[in-house]
Motif scaffolding. Structure first.
Motif, PDB file in Angstrom:
ATOM      1  N   ARG A   5       0.737  -1.250   0.108  1.00  0.00           N
ATOM      2  CA  ARG A   5      -0.018  -0.091   0.046  1.00  0.00           C
ATOM      3  C   ARG A   5       0.919   1.225   0.071  1.00  0.00           C
ATOM      4  O   ARG A   5       0.632   2.214  -0.897  1.00  0.00           O
ATOM      5  N   ARG A   6       1.873   1.296   0.739  1.00  0.00           N
ATOM      6  CA  ARG A   6       2.794   2.451   0.900  1.00  0.00           C
ATOM      7  C   ARG A   6       3.693   2.696  -0.386  1.00  0.00           C
ATOM      8  O   ARG A   6       3.883   3.545  -0.753  1.00  0.00           O
ATOM      9  N   LEU A   7       4.087   1.459  -1.011  1.00  0.00           N
ATOM     10  CA  LEU A   7       4.726   1.477  -2.255  1.00  0.00           C
ATOM     11  C   LEU A   7       3.958   2.360  -3.348  1.00  0.00           C
ATOM     12  O   LEU A   7       4.236   2.958  -4.398  1.00  0.00           O
ATOM     13  N   VAL A   8       2.768   1.699  -3.495  1.00  0.00           N
ATOM     14  CA  VAL A   8       1.730   2.207  -4.461  1.00  0.00           C
ATOM     15  C   VAL A   8       1.504   3.654  -4.370  1.00  0.00           C
ATOM     16  O   VAL A   8       1.224   4.458  -5.163  1.00  0.00           O
ATOM     17  N   SER A   9       1.263   4.028  -3.032  1.00  0.00           N
ATOM     18  CA  SER A   9       1.011   5.544  -2.660  1.00  0.00           C
ATOM     19  C   SER A   9       2.211   6.474  -3.003  1.00  0.00           C
ATOM     20  O   SER A   9       2.124   7.559  -3.425  1.00  0.00           O
ATOM     21  N   VAL A  10       3.303   5.861  -2.924  1.00  0.00           N
ATOM     22  CA  VAL A  10       4.720   6.699  -3.124  1.00  0.00           C
ATOM     23  C   VAL A  10       4.625   6.762  -4.500  1.00  0.00           C
ATOM     24  O   VAL A  10       5.119   7.948  -5.172  1.00  0.00           O
ATOM     25  N   LEU A  11       4.198   5.871  -5.292  1.00  0.00           N
ATOM     26  CA  LEU A  11       4.289   5.917  -6.879  1.00  0.00           C
ATOM     27  C   LEU A  11       3.248   6.911  -7.265  1.00  0.00           C
ATOM     28  O   LEU A  11       3.465   7.881  -8.251  1.00  0.00           O
ATOM     29  N   ASP A  12       2.110   6.682  -6.932  1.00  0.00           N
ATOM     30  CA  ASP A  12       1.024   7.924  -6.958  1.00  0.00           C
ATOM     31  C   ASP A  12       1.525   9.535  -6.787  1.00  0.00           C
ATOM     32  O   ASP A  12       1.335  10.410  -7.656  1.00  0.00           O
ATOM     33  N   ALA A  13       1.951   9.425  -5.617  1.00  0.00           N
ATOM     34  CA  ALA A  13       2.651  11.016  -5.015  1.00  0.00           C
ATOM     35  C   ALA A  13       3.528  11.385  -6.133  1.00  0.00           C
ATOM     36  O   ALA A  13       3.526  12.607  -6.685  1.00  0.00           O
ATOM     37  N   TRP A  14       4.576  10.526  -6.570  1.00  0.00           N
ATOM     38  CA  TRP A  14       5.744  10.840  -7.439  1.00  0.00           C
ATOM     39  C   TRP A  14       5.164  11.158  -8.735  1.00  0.00           C
ATOM     40  O   TRP A  14       5.394  12.246  -9.383  1.00  0.00           O
ATOM     41  N   ARG A  15       3.990  10.319  -9.373  1.00  0.00           N
ATOM     42  CA  ARG A  15       3.293  10.633 -10.449  1.00  0.00           C
ATOM     43  C   ARG A  15       2.785  12.032 -10.353  1.00  0.00           C
ATOM     44  O   ARG A  15       2.822  12.768 -11.410  1.00  0.00           O
ATOM     45  N   GLN A  16       1.943  12.338  -9.507  1.00  0.00           N
ATOM     46  CA  GLN A  16       1.315  13.617  -9.202  1.00  0.00           C
ATOM     47  C   GLN A  16       2.342  14.697  -9.247  1.00  0.00           C
ATOM     48  O   GLN A  16       2.157  15.841  -9.988  1.00  0.00           O
ATOM     49  N   GLU A  17       3.338  14.494  -8.525  1.00  0.00           N
ATOM     50  CA  GLU A  17       4.468  15.759  -8.470  1.00  0.00           C
ATOM     51  C   GLU A  17       4.973  15.965  -9.900  1.00  0.00           C
ATOM     52  O   GLU A  17       5.330  16.993 -10.341  1.00  0.00           O
ATOM     53  N   SER A  18       5.235  14.635 -10.585  1.00  0.00           N
ATOM     54  CA  SER A  18       5.932  14.792 -12.003  1.00  0.00           C
ATOM     55  C   SER A  18       4.925  15.470 -13.009  1.00  0.00           C
ATOM     56  O   SER A  18       5.337  16.458 -13.704  1.00  0.00           O
ATOM     57  N   GLN A  19       3.803  15.331 -12.844  1.00  0.00           N
ATOM     58  CA  GLN A  19       2.674  15.970 -13.740  1.00  0.00           C
ATOM     59  C   GLN A  19       2.777  17.398 -13.186  1.00  0.00           C
ATOM     60  O   GLN A  19       2.520  18.200 -14.511  1.00  0.00           O
ATOM     61  N   TRP A  20       2.552  17.770 -12.090  1.00  0.00           N
ATOM     62  CA  TRP A  20       2.567  19.233 -11.893  1.00  0.00           C
ATOM     63  C   TRP A  20       3.636  19.930 -12.223  1.00  0.00           C
ATOM     64  O   TRP A  20       3.703  20.965 -12.777  1.00  0.00           O
ATOM     65  N   LEU A  21       4.883  19.195 -12.346  1.00  0.00           N
ATOM     66  CA  LEU A  21       6.219  19.815 -12.753  1.00  0.00           C
ATOM     67  C   LEU A  21       5.991  20.113 -14.057  1.00  0.00           C
ATOM     68  O   LEU A  21       6.594  21.231 -14.590  1.00  0.00           O
ATOM     69  N   GLU A  22       5.618  19.088 -14.930  1.00  0.00           N
ATOM     70  CA  GLU A  22       5.559  19.299 -16.480  1.00  0.00           C
ATOM     71  C   GLU A  22       4.519  20.486 -16.669  1.00  0.00           C
ATOM     72  O   GLU A  22       4.733  21.455 -17.539  1.00  0.00           O
ATOM     73  N   ILE A  23       3.537  20.666 -16.121  1.00  0.00           N
ATOM     74  CA  ILE A  23       2.274  21.853 -16.350  1.00  0.00           C
ATOM     75  C   ILE A  23       3.012  23.198 -15.905  1.00  0.00           C
ATOM     76  O   ILE A  23       2.896  24.207 -16.778  1.00  0.00           O
ATOM     77  N   GLN A  24       4.034  23.028 -14.792  1.00  0.00           N
ATOM     78  CA  GLN A  24       4.701  24.196 -14.343  1.00  0.00           C
ATOM     79  C   GLN A  24       5.736  24.900 -15.785  1.00  0.00           C
ATOM     80  O   GLN A  24       6.022  25.719 -15.990  1.00  0.00           O
ATOM     81  N   LEU A  25       6.473  23.558 -16.056  1.00  0.00           N
ATOM     82  CA  LEU A  25       7.255  24.070 -17.180  1.00  0.00           C
ATOM     83  C   LEU A  25       6.954  24.515 -18.427  1.00  0.00           C
ATOM     84  O   LEU A  25       7.389  25.329 -19.131  1.00  0.00           O
ATOM     85  N   TYR A  26       5.658  23.959 -18.684  1.00  0.00           N
ATOM     86  CA  TYR A  26       5.177  24.271 -20.009  1.00  0.00           C
ATOM     87  C   TYR A  26       3.843  25.376 -19.768  1.00  0.00           C
ATOM     88  O   TYR A  26       3.567  25.994 -21.013  1.00  0.00           O
ATOM     89  N   TRP A  27       3.648  25.735 -18.919  1.00  0.00           N
ATOM     90  CA  TRP A  27       2.745  26.970 -18.660  1.00  0.00           C
ATOM     91  C   TRP A  27       3.318  28.176 -19.282  1.00  0.00           C
ATOM     92  O   TRP A  27       4.611  28.639 -18.997  1.00  0.00           O
ATOM     93  N   PRO A  28       2.602  28.805 -19.981  1.00  0.00           N
ATOM     94  CA  PRO A  28       2.946  30.378 -20.742  1.00  0.00           C
ATOM     95  C   PRO A  28       3.238  30.977 -19.660  1.00  0.00           C
ATOM     96  O   PRO A  28       2.475  31.243 -18.637  1.00  0.00           O
ATOM     97  N   ARG A  29       4.313  31.878 -19.832  1.00  0.00           N
ATOM     98  CA  ARG A  29       4.775  32.960 -18.899  1.00  0.00           C
ATOM     99  C   ARG A  29       4.280  34.156 -19.672  1.00  0.00           C
ATOM    100  O   ARG A  29       4.373  34.568 -20.857  1.00  0.00           O
ATOM    101  N   ASP A  30       4.025  35.078 -18.619  1.00  0.00           N
ATOM    102  CA  ASP A  30       3.834  36.334 -18.997  1.00  0.00           C
ATOM    103  C   ASP A  30       4.723  37.245 -19.575  1.00  0.00           C
ATOM    104  O   ASP A  30       6.059  37.026 -19.079  1.00  0.00           O
ATOM    105  N   GLY A  31       4.462  38.030 -20.650  1.00  0.00           N
ATOM    106  CA  GLY A  31       5.693  38.617 -21.500  1.00  0.00           C
ATOM    107  C   GLY A  31       6.517  37.818 -22.126  1.00  0.00           C
ATOM    108  O   GLY A  31       7.670  38.255 -22.518  1.00  0.00           O
ATOM    109  N   VAL A  32       6.328  36.636 -22.268  1.00  0.00           N
ATOM    110  CA  VAL A  32       7.250  35.663 -23.085  1.00  0.00           C
ATOM    111  C   VAL A  32       6.766  35.424 -24.431  1.00  0.00           C
ATOM    112  O   VAL A  32       5.654  35.259 -24.594  1.00  0.00           O
TER     113      VAL A  32
END
Length: 106
Positions: free
Chosen positions: A79-106
């Motif tokens: 249960r903990r291993l699967v939970s860690v994988l889910d947390a990592w996946r969500q963090e990775s997806q959030w990072l991708e969103i932040q990296l590709y989010w349009p920046r003001d003035g760019v």
């Protein structure tokens, strides 16, 4: 970290994958590889498993290195291993969103 449900199909799969082994004697990497093969099975050279370069191995191994996992039940560890994988996946997806989010003035 939010724990996934104990009856999550991935938890059941990891539990079944670890149960036949004396998993408490395995290294964190070996436990991680078995867990990943259970939740995301691929075939490499005729054998089931995960690629050695799979970054999730380090994610799970690092978690195990900082947790008294050998004192858990097989289901509790799974249960903990699967939970860690889910947390990592969500963090990775959030990072991708932040990296590709349009920046003001760019």
């Amino acid at each position: 970290m939010r724990l996934v449900a104990p009856d999550d199909t991935r938890v059941v799969a990891v539990t079944e994958a670890l149960a036949p082994y004396t998993w408490r004697t395995l290294t964190p990497e070996a436990v991680s590889r078995r867990a990943l093969a259970a939740v995301d099975p691929h075939r490499f050279d005729g054998a089931e498993g995960v690629a050695r370069q799979d970054e999730r191995i380090a994610v799970l191994s690092d978690f195990l290195a900082g947790w008294p996992w050998r004192s858990l039940t097989t289901a509790g560890l799974s249960r903990r291993l699967v939970s860690v994988l889910d947390a990592w996946r969500q963090e990775s997806q959030w990072l991708e969103i932040q990296l590709y989010w349009p920046r003001d003035g760019v």
